[in-house]
Design a protein around this motif. Structure first.
Motif, PDB file in Angstrom:
ATOM      1  N   LYS A  56     -66.961  16.225 -52.579  1.00 60.55           N
ATOM      2  CA  LYS A  56     -67.187  15.344 -53.726  1.00 60.55           C
ATOM      3  C   LYS A  56     -67.909  16.123 -54.810  1.00 60.55           C
ATOM      4  O   LYS A  56     -68.919  16.773 -54.566  1.00 60.55           O
ATOM      5  CB  LYS A  56     -68.039  14.146 -53.319  1.00 60.55           C
ATOM      6  N   GLU A  57     -67.356  16.073 -56.017  1.00 62.66           N
ATOM      7  CA  GLU A  57     -67.928  16.807 -57.139  1.00 62.66           C
ATOM      8  C   GLU A  57     -68.085  15.961 -58.396  1.00 62.66           C
ATOM      9  O   GLU A  57     -68.761  16.370 -59.319  1.00 62.66           O
ATOM     10  CB  GLU A  57     -67.034  18.001 -57.501  1.00 62.66           C
ATOM     11  N   GLN A  58     -67.414  14.810 -58.426  1.00 63.11           N
ATOM     12  CA  GLN A  58     -67.455  13.988 -59.619  1.00 63.11           C
ATOM     13  C   GLN A  58     -67.624  12.529 -59.243  1.00 63.11           C
ATOM     14  O   GLN A  58     -67.220  12.104 -58.165  1.00 63.11           O
ATOM     15  CB  GLN A  58     -66.178  14.177 -60.450  1.00 63.11           C
ATOM     16  N   VAL A  59     -68.239  11.775 -60.168  1.00 65.69           N
ATOM     17  CA  VAL A  59     -68.451  10.353 -59.939  1.00 65.69           C
ATOM     18  C   VAL A  59     -67.798   9.571 -61.077  1.00 65.69           C
ATOM     19  O   VAL A  59     -67.828   9.997 -62.228  1.00 65.69           O
ATOM     20  CB  VAL A  59     -69.963  10.014 -59.833  1.00 65.69           C
ATOM     21  N   ILE A  60     -67.163   8.463 -60.714  1.00 62.35           N
ATOM     22  CA  ILE A  60     -66.626   7.537 -61.715  1.00 62.35           C
ATOM     23  C   ILE A  60     -67.771   6.589 -62.046  1.00 62.35           C
ATOM     24  O   ILE A  60     -68.213   5.807 -61.200  1.00 62.35           O
ATOM     25  CB  ILE A  60     -65.408   6.760 -61.167  1.00 62.35           C
ATOM     26  N   MET A  61     -68.276   6.675 -63.247  1.00 61.10           N
ATOM     27  CA  MET A  61     -69.483   5.925 -63.616  1.00 61.10           C
ATOM     28  C   MET A  61     -69.267   4.420 -63.643  1.00 61.10           C
ATOM     29  O   MET A  61     -70.209   3.668 -63.451  1.00 61.10           O
ATOM     30  CB  MET A  61     -70.030   6.427 -64.947  1.00 61.10           C
TER      31      MET A  61
END
Length: 101
Positions: A56-61
């Protein structure tokens, strides 16, 4: 590119603390069963739920779900801009890169 470098560095760090070869009783140097279970749980938490080989490297805000950059990029390129977990619609501007330190 920077996220790839962070992922590679995290993988190297994880390899250093990974349980040795089968964890056979070689004395005090290996992990006990509780430590192995904890290590496995951490690995699962950091793995992308769509592609377990990716971190995991990115988050959907909009919804807070986290995925690998590969998963997010594929969604954005295919214009299938819905969260794989909850189907929340998102745009590229809703994605934030995570810096594991």
């Amino acid at each position: 590119k920077r996220a790839e470098e962070h992922r590679d560095l995290a993988a190297k760090k994880a390899a250093r603390v990974a349980p040795p070869g089968g964890g056979g009783g070689s004395g005090g140097g290996g992990m006990n069963s509780q430590e192995r279970a904890h290590y496995k749980e951490l690995g699962q938490m950091m793995s992308d739920s769509v592609d377990r080989r990716e971190m995991k490297e990115q988050v959907i805000m909009r919804c807070g779900h986290m995925f690998s950059q590969k998963t997010i990029d594929e969604r954005l390129k295919s214009r299938n801009r819905k969260c794989p977990n909850c189907n929340c619609v998102f745009a590229a501007s809703d994605v934030l890169t995570i810096h594991w330190v």
